[in-house]
Design a protein around this motif. Sequence first.
Motif, PDB file in Angstrom:
ATOM      1  N   THR A  59     -57.008  41.997  77.488  1.00  0.00           N
ATOM      2  CA  THR A  59     -56.484  43.641  76.671  1.00  0.00           C
ATOM      3  C   THR A  59     -56.201  42.662  75.020  1.00  0.00           C
ATOM      4  N   ALA A  60     -55.233  41.439  75.414  1.00  0.00           N
ATOM      5  CA  ALA A  60     -55.693  41.126  74.492  1.00  0.00           C
ATOM      6  C   ALA A  60     -56.398  40.688  73.071  1.00  0.00           C
ATOM      7  N   ILE A  61     -57.153  39.810  73.733  1.00  0.00           N
ATOM      8  CA  ILE A  61     -58.131  38.875  73.768  1.00  0.00           C
ATOM      9  C   ILE A  61     -59.114  40.022  72.956  1.00  0.00           C
ATOM     10  N   TRP A  62     -59.037  41.146  74.191  1.00  0.00           N
ATOM     11  CA  TRP A  62     -60.220  42.269  73.539  1.00  0.00           C
ATOM     12  C   TRP A  62     -59.917  42.732  71.981  1.00  0.00           C
ATOM     13  N   ALA A  63     -59.044  43.197  72.110  1.00  0.00           N
ATOM     14  CA  ALA A  63     -58.169  43.625  70.346  1.00  0.00           C
ATOM     15  C   ALA A  63     -58.654  42.382  69.335  1.00  0.00           C
ATOM     16  N   LEU A 184     -65.262  56.113  68.635  1.00  0.00           N
ATOM     17  CA  LEU A 184     -65.910  54.800  68.391  1.00  0.00           C
ATOM     18  C   LEU A 184     -64.320  54.099  67.829  1.00  0.00           C
ATOM     19  N   CYS A 185     -63.827  54.976  67.728  1.00  0.00           N
ATOM     20  CA  CYS A 185     -62.393  54.467  66.772  1.00  0.00           C
ATOM     21  C   CYS A 185     -61.289  53.973  68.170  1.00  0.00           C
ATOM     22  N   LEU A 186     -61.603  55.464  68.768  1.00  0.00           N
ATOM     23  CA  LEU A 186     -60.616  55.525  69.795  1.00  0.00           C
ATOM     24  C   LEU A 186     -60.619  55.310  71.289  1.00  0.00           C
ATOM     25  N   GLY A 187     -61.683  55.507  71.188  1.00  0.00           N
ATOM     26  CA  GLY A 187     -62.234  55.970  72.769  1.00  0.00           C
ATOM     27  C   GLY A 187     -62.355  54.853  73.710  1.00  0.00           C
ATOM     28  N   LEU A 188     -63.931  53.788  72.875  1.00  0.00           N
ATOM     29  CA  LEU A 188     -64.516  53.112  73.205  1.00  0.00           C
ATOM     30  C   LEU A 188     -63.712  52.347  73.770  1.00  0.00           C
ATOM     31  N   PRO A 189     -62.205  51.826  72.056  1.00  0.00           N
ATOM     32  CA  PRO A 189     -61.539  50.228  72.412  1.00  0.00           C
ATOM     33  C   PRO A 189     -60.581  50.273  73.541  1.00  0.00           C
ATOM     34  N   VAL A 190     -60.220  51.595  74.116  1.00  0.00           N
ATOM     35  CA  VAL A 190     -59.110  51.742  75.323  1.00  0.00           C
ATOM     36  C   VAL A 190     -60.221  51.676  76.218  1.00  0.00           C
ATOM     37  N   PHE A 191     -61.168  52.450  76.402  1.00  0.00           N
ATOM     38  CA  PHE A 191     -61.992  52.624  77.119  1.00  0.00           C
ATOM     39  C   PHE A 191     -62.379  51.355  78.074  1.00  0.00           C
ATOM     40  N   ILE A 192     -62.880  50.335  77.676  1.00  0.00           N
ATOM     41  CA  ILE A 192     -62.932  49.302  78.088  1.00  0.00           C
ATOM     42  C   ILE A 192     -61.834  48.660  78.826  1.00  0.00           C
ATOM     43  N   PRO A 193     -61.599  48.046  78.553  1.00  0.00           N
ATOM     44  CA  PRO A 193     -60.033  47.452  78.724  1.00  0.00           C
ATOM     45  C   PRO A 193     -59.239  47.630  80.198  1.00  0.00           C
ATOM     46  N   TRP A 194     -59.899  49.552  80.242  1.00  0.00           N
ATOM     47  CA  TRP A 194     -59.345  50.566  81.192  1.00  0.00           C
ATOM     48  C   TRP A 194     -60.305  50.448  82.151  1.00  0.00           C
ATOM     49  N   TYR A 195     -61.781  50.263  82.017  1.00  0.00           N
ATOM     50  CA  TYR A 195     -62.912  50.219  82.754  1.00  0.00           C
ATOM     51  C   TYR A 195     -63.019  49.276  83.765  1.00  0.00           C
ATOM     52  N   PHE A 196     -63.303  48.099  83.229  1.00  0.00           N
ATOM     53  CA  PHE A 196     -63.634  46.723  83.364  1.00  0.00           C
ATOM     54  C   PHE A 196     -62.651  46.247  83.566  1.00  0.00           C
ATOM     55  N   TRP A 197     -61.211  45.866  83.486  1.00  0.00           N
ATOM     56  CA  TRP A 197     -60.335  45.027  83.938  1.00  0.00           C
ATOM     57  C   TRP A 197     -59.166  45.512  83.976  1.00  0.00           C
ATOM     58  N   LYS A 198     -59.314  47.057  84.570  1.00  0.00           N
ATOM     59  CA  LYS A 198     -58.363  47.755  84.975  1.00  0.00           C
ATOM     60  C   LYS A 198     -57.011  46.864  84.307  1.00  0.00           C
ATOM     61  N   GLU A 199     -56.646  47.795  83.194  1.00  0.00           N
ATOM     62  CA  GLU A 199     -55.684  47.488  82.755  1.00  0.00           C
ATOM     63  C   GLU A 199     -55.508  48.977  82.323  1.00  0.00           C
ATOM     64  N   THR A 200     -54.094  49.282  82.332  1.00  0.00           N
ATOM     65  CA  THR A 200     -53.446  50.795  82.469  1.00  0.00           C
ATOM     66  C   THR A 200     -53.423  51.032  81.321  1.00  0.00           C
ATOM     67  N   PHE A 202     -51.768  53.492  79.362  1.00  0.00           N
ATOM     68  CA  PHE A 202     -50.695  52.994  78.024  1.00  0.00           C
ATOM     69  C   PHE A 202     -51.014  51.637  77.307  1.00  0.00           C
ATOM     70  N   ASN A 203     -51.115  50.502  78.307  1.00  0.00           N
ATOM     71  CA  ASN A 203     -51.308  49.446  77.045  1.00  0.00           C
ATOM     72  C   ASN A 203     -52.633  49.319  76.711  1.00  0.00           C
ATOM     73  N   ALA A 204     -53.860  50.217  77.077  1.00  0.00           N
ATOM     74  CA  ALA A 204     -55.234  50.337  76.392  1.00  0.00           C
ATOM     75  C   ALA A 204     -54.816  50.842  75.209  1.00  0.00           C
ATOM     76  N   PHE A 205     -53.996  51.954  75.323  1.00  0.00           N
ATOM     77  CA  PHE A 205     -54.043  52.404  74.130  1.00  0.00           C
ATOM     78  C   PHE A 205     -53.208  51.969  73.411  1.00  0.00           C
ATOM     79  N   PHE A 206     -51.894  51.344  73.540  1.00  0.00           N
ATOM     80  CA  PHE A 206     -50.798  50.905  72.542  1.00  0.00           C
ATOM     81  C   PHE A 206     -51.639  50.038  71.888  1.00  0.00           C
ATOM     82  N   ILE A 207     -52.502  49.077  72.868  1.00  0.00           N
ATOM     83  CA  ILE A 207     -53.396  47.229  71.937  1.00  0.00           C
ATOM     84  C   ILE A 207     -54.375  48.090  71.109  1.00  0.00           C
ATOM     85  N   SER A 208     -54.793  48.143  72.246  1.00  0.00           N
ATOM     86  CA  SER A 208     -56.509  48.752  71.539  1.00  0.00           C
ATOM     87  C   SER A 208     -56.429  49.428  70.221  1.00  0.00           C
ATOM     88  N   PHE A 209     -55.666  50.543  69.961  1.00  0.00           N
ATOM     89  CA  PHE A 209     -55.779  51.151  69.046  1.00  0.00           C
ATOM     90  C   PHE A 209     -54.672  50.888  68.218  1.00  0.00           C
TER      91      PHE A 209
END
Length: 335
Positions: A59-63, A184-200, A202-209
């Motif tokens: 998730t950090a790498i993705w961000a 693109l700024c909110l949905g995609l960055p949060v969706f990718i870690p949640w869907y592909f490597w099962k990030e929460t 909560f974490n995906a939102f605050f880190i990826s957004f």
Amino acid sequence: MRDKSQCTNNNHQFSEVDENIGKKYVSKIRWPDLLAQLFVHGGGIFGIYLIFTSAKLLTAIWAIVLTYTSGFGITAGAHRLWSHRAYKAKWPLRLLLAFLFTISGQRHVYAWALDHRVHHKFSETDADPHDARRGFWFAHVGWLFLTPHPAVVACRKAIDMSDLENDLIVVWQRRLYIPLFGILCLGLPVFIPWYFWKETLFNAFFISFNTRFSVTLNMAFAVNSFAHMYGQKPYDKNIMPVENLLVSVGALGEGWHNFHHVFPWDYKTSELGHYSFNLTTAFIDYFRRIGWAYDCKRASAEMIRSRSQRCGDGSRPVWGYGDRDMSCSDLKLIE
């Protein structure tokens, strides 16, 4: 008022439209914009905490990856292509840049380019949207949540934006900006870690957004603040923009700002003949090689040398003109 000596860039000449320059004006806080900045940055700090406590490494790498790839939408797209027309791009590259720019979340292309053109034409006056004379914090972020000086409003209306009004990609990105921002700024960055490597979520939102968004914002903000205050002035000592290595590293080559304000149409925004501290130039050159970017403008070595000798502060190093010329030997020289 700035020194209007022979070293002042021609882009800084004034017209009758800036009659509001010099009038006393007290800015007011735009509370929705301030609260939005507080939410993004407060959540960004919390996201950094989550990176070290509960988030997955991916998730950090993705961000980080998203921060830098979307950054090219700002630097190569909104800035060098659409604001300055420093080069031309075929529609596939323009579409890619609009996509990346939308991920960065920095308003639509038209608004960004408009304010940037005003900034260059009326730099260091009341009509400058992020006038660095008003201090570091105003130039860095305050201008986004304070009401603009009347001169800014007046001069925005006087800038020729016909080229962008005729660019269908810019037009549609502007019309659809709100849903595109959500996707693109909110949905995609949060969706990718949640869907592909099962990030929460909560974490995906605050880190990826939040964290990713706030870092991207501050990389751009630094050009308006640090790169107007801390550094050398090898090309024009009479203006505020400076050469700042750290900003160039963080903002993909946008920190060579003294050069850029002297030669705003140079697609490299710097004199450097290599890509170490100017990844945006490498990005553009790649697409030039495959035919998607063309008509790249640049200042000749003689123009740069003459301007530096006449107006610089004496700090200009020898960058190696052979490397500069060899890397772009087929590009257009603006004499």
